[in-house]
Design an enzyme around this catalytic site. Sequence first.
Site, PDB file in Angstrom:
ATOM      1  N   SER A  10      -0.915   1.161  -9.448  1.00  0.00           N
ATOM      2  CA  SER A  10       0.034   1.615  -8.432  1.00  0.00           C
ATOM      3  C   SER A  10       1.368   1.917  -9.085  1.00  0.00           C
ATOM      4  O   SER A  10       2.007   1.023  -9.654  1.00  0.00           O
ATOM      5  CB  SER A  10       0.216   0.546  -7.362  1.00  0.00           C
ATOM      6  OG  SER A  10       1.304   0.891  -6.523  1.00  0.00           O
ATOM      7  N   HIS A  35      -2.689   5.533  -8.331  1.00  0.00           N
ATOM      8  CA  HIS A  35      -2.467   5.163  -6.929  1.00  0.00           C
ATOM      9  C   HIS A  35      -1.002   5.395  -6.582  1.00  0.00           C
ATOM     10  O   HIS A  35      -0.101   4.828  -7.205  1.00  0.00           O
ATOM     11  CB  HIS A  35      -2.843   3.697  -6.708  1.00  0.00           C
ATOM     12  CG  HIS A  35      -2.860   3.301  -5.264  1.00  0.00           C
ATOM     13  ND1 HIS A  35      -3.932   3.538  -4.444  1.00  0.00           N
ATOM     14  CD2 HIS A  35      -1.916   2.694  -4.497  1.00  0.00           C
ATOM     15  CE1 HIS A  35      -3.676   3.085  -3.229  1.00  0.00           C
ATOM     16  NE2 HIS A  35      -2.448   2.569  -3.229  1.00  0.00           N
ATOM     17  N   ASP A  37       1.750   5.165  -3.659  1.00  0.00           N
ATOM     18  CA  ASP A  37       2.104   4.560  -2.378  1.00  0.00           C
ATOM     19  C   ASP A  37       3.238   5.332  -1.731  1.00  0.00           C
ATOM     20  O   ASP A  37       4.344   5.397  -2.277  1.00  0.00           O
ATOM     21  CB  ASP A  37       2.526   3.104  -2.585  1.00  0.00           C
ATOM     22  CG  ASP A  37       1.360   2.208  -2.970  1.00  0.00           C
ATOM     23  OD1 ASP A  37       0.361   2.220  -2.238  1.00  0.00           O
ATOM     24  OD2 ASP A  37       1.459   1.509  -3.990  1.00  0.00           O
ATOM     25  N   MET A  39       5.660   5.474   1.476  1.00  0.00           N
ATOM     26  CA  MET A  39       6.167   4.611   2.544  1.00  0.00           C
ATOM     27  C   MET A  39       7.354   5.276   3.226  1.00  0.00           C
ATOM     28  O   MET A  39       8.155   5.950   2.575  1.00  0.00           O
ATOM     29  CB  MET A  39       6.592   3.254   1.977  1.00  0.00           C
ATOM     30  CG  MET A  39       5.505   2.552   1.188  1.00  0.00           C
ATOM     31  SD  MET A  39       6.090   0.969   0.561  1.00  0.00           S
ATOM     32  CE  MET A  39       4.708   0.499  -0.498  1.00  0.00           C
ATOM     33  N   HIS A  68      -1.878   7.012  -0.914  1.00  0.00           N
ATOM     34  CA  HIS A  68      -1.975   6.053   0.188  1.00  0.00           C
ATOM     35  C   HIS A  68      -0.775   6.253   1.107  1.00  0.00           C
ATOM     36  O   HIS A  68       0.360   5.892   0.765  1.00  0.00           O
ATOM     37  CB  HIS A  68      -1.994   4.641  -0.416  1.00  0.00           C
ATOM     38  CG  HIS A  68      -2.062   3.544   0.587  1.00  0.00           C
ATOM     39  ND1 HIS A  68      -1.843   2.217   0.232  1.00  0.00           N
ATOM     40  CD2 HIS A  68      -2.328   3.531   1.912  1.00  0.00           C
ATOM     41  CE1 HIS A  68      -1.970   1.467   1.306  1.00  0.00           C
ATOM     42  NE2 HIS A  68      -2.257   2.234   2.341  1.00  0.00           N
ATOM     43  N   MET A  70       1.347   5.292   3.919  1.00  0.00           N
ATOM     44  CA  MET A  70       1.784   4.216   4.807  1.00  0.00           C
ATOM     45  C   MET A  70       2.918   4.753   5.659  1.00  0.00           C
ATOM     46  O   MET A  70       4.078   4.323   5.562  1.00  0.00           O
ATOM     47  CB  MET A  70       2.207   2.998   3.980  1.00  0.00           C
ATOM     48  CG  MET A  70       1.030   2.286   3.345  1.00  0.00           C
ATOM     49  SD  MET A  70       1.523   1.024   2.142  1.00  0.00           S
ATOM     50  CE  MET A  70       1.649   2.039   0.663  1.00  0.00           C
ATOM     51  N   MET A 139      -6.206  -3.887   2.638  1.00  0.00           N
ATOM     52  CA  MET A 139      -4.914  -4.408   2.214  1.00  0.00           C
ATOM     53  C   MET A 139      -5.014  -5.929   2.145  1.00  0.00           C
ATOM     54  O   MET A 139      -5.244  -6.598   3.154  1.00  0.00           O
ATOM     55  CB  MET A 139      -3.813  -3.998   3.183  1.00  0.00           C
ATOM     56  CG  MET A 139      -3.480  -2.516   3.178  1.00  0.00           C
ATOM     57  SD  MET A 139      -2.979  -1.891   1.547  1.00  0.00           S
ATOM     58  CE  MET A 139      -1.570  -2.930   1.164  1.00  0.00           C
ATOM     59  N   ASP A 177      -6.146  -3.578  -2.339  1.00  0.00           N
ATOM     60  CA  ASP A 177      -4.770  -3.374  -2.784  1.00  0.00           C
ATOM     61  C   ASP A 177      -3.923  -4.564  -2.350  1.00  0.00           C
ATOM     62  O   ASP A 177      -3.793  -4.845  -1.158  1.00  0.00           O
ATOM     63  CB  ASP A 177      -4.229  -2.088  -2.154  1.00  0.00           C
ATOM     64  CG  ASP A 177      -2.812  -1.753  -2.597  1.00  0.00           C
ATOM     65  OD1 ASP A 177      -2.211  -2.528  -3.362  1.00  0.00           O
ATOM     66  OD2 ASP A 177      -2.305  -0.703  -2.162  1.00  0.00           O
TER      67      ASP A 177
END
Length: 221
Positions: A10, A35, A37, A39, A68, A70, A139, A177
């Site tokens: 990540s 990966h 992330d 957000m 990913h 979020m 998660m 994760d």
Amino acid sequence: MQKPVRIAPSILSADFATLGEEVRAITRAGADFIHIDVMDGHFVPNITIGPDVVKSLRKTSKKIFDVHLMISPVDPYIVSFAEAGADIITVHQEAGPNLHRTLQLIKSIGKKAGVSINPATPVSTIFEVLDIVDLVLVMSVNPGFGGQKFIPRSITKIKALREAIDTTGRNIDLEVDGGIDPVTAKNVIKAGADVLVAGSATFKGGKRRYAANIRRLRGTR
């Protein structure tokens, strides 16, 4: 059927001052996925990056970009992340009113579709979309920040999802994760996971340690 273990570092734990070089370094070190992330400060209490950063990073690695999201709402941003270079786009079960439609959108633009569930979300909530997804992400911490401790209850969820995925006969990755280190990695692999997202455990020690860190997570030292 559980597949060989793949490691997805990540970049949330990377040095953002030299993010492109960090992605090159983990690519050379043996990462299987990158990966990413994303957000929004709304769905989770943190803000990270957008499609333009993903587009810039796409030039630094040919590895699978495991993006990913979020964020909520998520549908308006899917095409942008696809065009930026995402290979897998994972959305949260909790992030929108029509999960199946969102996953259909991802598939319709030629990307692999993933679905993620938070620690408080029962695994049964995604059983009805196992016919369309390519990846399920458990998660094992509450999303939003790196460096959190693994939630032990996640093992039960991984086992239940391994069984459900195998029942479908489909080629679905089971990803975990949160709080992944060499110890918890062994436990989640035993439970049935085959993709491990690891931030702190990958990036600790500097670039000279990345390859060794990935080997330890994989269980091959």
